[in-house]
Design a protein around this motif. Sequence first.
Motif, mmCIF file in Angstrom:
data_model
loop_
_atom_site.group_PDB
_atom_site.id
_atom_site.type_symbol
_atom_site.label_atom_id
_atom_site.label_comp_id
_atom_site.label_asym_id
_atom_site.label_seq_id
_atom_site.Cartn_x
_atom_site.Cartn_y
_atom_site.Cartn_z
ATOM 1 N N ILE A 282 0.655 -1.163 0.069
ATOM 2 C CA ILE A 282 0.143 -0.053 -0.012
ATOM 3 C C ILE A 282 0.851 1.330 0.053
ATOM 4 O O ILE A 282 1.637 1.439 0.853
ATOM 5 N N THR A 283 0.800 1.952 -1.012
ATOM 6 C CA THR A 283 1.551 3.146 -1.188
ATOM 7 C C THR A 283 0.672 4.182 -0.708
ATOM 8 O O THR A 283 -0.359 4.597 -1.506
ATOM 9 N N THR A 284 0.992 5.067 0.347
ATOM 10 C CA THR A 284 0.013 5.938 0.779
ATOM 11 C C THR A 284 -0.060 7.232 -0.120
ATOM 12 O O THR A 284 -1.225 7.721 -0.132
ATOM 13 N N HIS A 285 0.982 7.678 -0.670
ATOM 14 C CA HIS A 285 0.782 8.965 -1.463
ATOM 15 C C HIS A 285 2.253 8.930 -2.040
ATOM 16 O O HIS A 285 3.286 8.153 -2.018
ATOM 17 N N PHE A 286 2.386 9.774 -3.189
ATOM 18 C CA PHE A 286 3.537 9.636 -4.207
ATOM 19 C C PHE A 286 4.468 10.863 -3.603
ATOM 20 O O PHE A 286 4.915 11.567 -4.607
ATOM 21 N N HIS A 287 5.261 10.620 -2.514
ATOM 22 C CA HIS A 287 6.336 11.440 -2.075
ATOM 23 C C HIS A 287 7.401 10.397 -2.053
ATOM 24 O O HIS A 287 7.236 8.938 -1.636
ATOM 25 N N VAL A 288 8.674 10.637 -2.422
ATOM 26 C CA VAL A 288 9.640 9.781 -2.710
ATOM 27 C C VAL A 288 10.125 9.052 -1.550
ATOM 28 O O VAL A 288 10.683 7.576 -1.637
ATOM 29 N N ASP A 289 9.995 9.348 -0.199
ATOM 30 C CA ASP A 289 10.122 8.906 1.017
ATOM 31 C C ASP A 289 9.346 7.727 1.291
ATOM 32 O O ASP A 289 9.272 6.997 2.269
ATOM 33 N N HIS A 290 8.164 7.547 0.598
ATOM 34 C CA HIS A 290 7.180 6.572 0.737
ATOM 35 C C HIS A 290 6.867 5.367 -0.352
ATOM 36 O O HIS A 290 6.758 4.394 -0.167
ATOM 37 N N PHE A 291 7.365 5.731 -1.531
ATOM 38 C CA PHE A 291 7.136 4.837 -2.782
ATOM 39 C C PHE A 291 8.760 4.564 -3.313
ATOM 40 O O PHE A 291 8.701 3.627 -3.961
ATOM 41 N N GLY A 292 9.646 5.324 -2.847
ATOM 42 C CA GLY A 292 10.975 5.389 -3.620
ATOM 43 C C GLY A 292 11.608 4.148 -3.778
ATOM 44 O O GLY A 292 12.531 3.532 -4.532
ATOM 45 N N GLY A 293 11.518 3.376 -2.318
ATOM 46 C CA GLY A 293 12.211 1.977 -2.539
ATOM 47 C C GLY A 293 11.509 0.723 -2.922
ATOM 48 O O GLY A 293 12.128 -0.191 -3.106
ATOM 49 N N ALA A 294 10.465 1.147 -3.587
ATOM 50 C CA ALA A 294 9.413 -0.198 -3.999
ATOM 51 C C ALA A 294 10.117 -0.765 -5.068
ATOM 52 O O ALA A 294 10.227 -2.032 -5.017
ATOM 53 N N ALA A 295 10.682 -0.073 -5.903
ATOM 54 C CA ALA A 295 11.379 -0.691 -7.428
ATOM 55 C C ALA A 295 12.410 -1.701 -6.875
ATOM 56 O O ALA A 295 12.620 -2.728 -7.583
ATOM 57 N N GLN A 296 13.383 -0.921 -6.162
ATOM 58 C CA GLN A 296 14.504 -1.859 -5.553
ATOM 59 C C GLN A 296 14.150 -3.189 -5.085
ATOM 60 O O GLN A 296 14.769 -3.992 -5.220
#
Length: 355
Positions: free
Chosen positions: A90-104
């Motif tokens: 669950i990604t709460t919002h599109f700020h990099v400190d919340h979604f940034g690590g998902a791809a890695q």
Amino acid sequence: MPRLVHLRSLWFAVFSTIAFLADGRAQGADQPRTLDIYWVDVEGGAATLIVTPAGESILIDAGNPGRRDADRIFHVAVDVAKLKKIDHLITTHFHVDHFGGAAQLASVLPIGEVHDNGQFEGLRDKPSPEYLAFKADKRSVVSPGDVYTLKPLGEGATSLKLQCLGARQKFIAVGDTKTGGKSEPNDCCAANQVKPVDNSDNANSVVTLLQFGDFDFLNTGDLTWNREFDLVCPINRVGVVDVFQVSHHGLDVSNNPVLIKSISPRVAIVNNGTTKGCGPLMFAALKETPSIEAIYQVHKNLRPDGTTNNAPDEFIANKEAECKGEHLKLSVAPDGKSYTVSVASTGHSKTYASK
């Protein structure tokens, strides 16, 4: 011939035993299991891992880009929680400190279904191409009122529910949550002080409520002050909870005292960094809420400006600026009637009764 039959019987018994063990039905595996929540240290970002009694995993946010945060999430998920996959992100919002690590993270650990706000009209802070392209089994846009589909726990097991209460600055209809349709005005609302409008994606944060029997956990992402008010006013859509992950890492632009007093948590968790979050107004709001018995922090607040309110050291996972990335853990008893918060780095462990 009798010897051959004997050997075949022996090998059958061996393989049957191996299969039995692998299927998780031996050595007490049928005993009721706890519901576990881990707060991974992503240095002031967010990564909250939930593991249900069925072994299903829900990761709320995935920290910053790069190896550090993805590796820390991987460590807690695989080495500590013994997972082989993240079933829900669950990604709460599109700020990099919340979604940034998902791809890695997705490159080293399979991810099932991704739930987020989607690319809606008026979206200002857009997700990265890497986030939109990483491999997942499915992607879904979440909306207020949605109940996440989780593996059943079995007949007679404690009830489990994970529901979206808010997304894209809209909130669940009154009566669709545990408040039971009560429509009495919330007395806490009168004390509100309006703040300037927040036009960032923080205001669009996905809000989730996890319920396991009598236990309730609220995660508001980075929801900001005015939208926090809307969540509980004029009617409290959340009700009373046991554990509150403070909004927005404990920053003062969030954590409206009206929200905190309305939900009356017993335990507050601050997913801050050494110089990010755990603001003085937020800390004062927690201290002034009578229901709160304990505050836990991922990091000790080390800001040089002197605004360094902190919980006691034993309640803080990381106390140095150059830390080892220790996590916090909460385990809910199989019947949902109590929960234990532990800080492995300090040896602290305390059990609280669910409300």
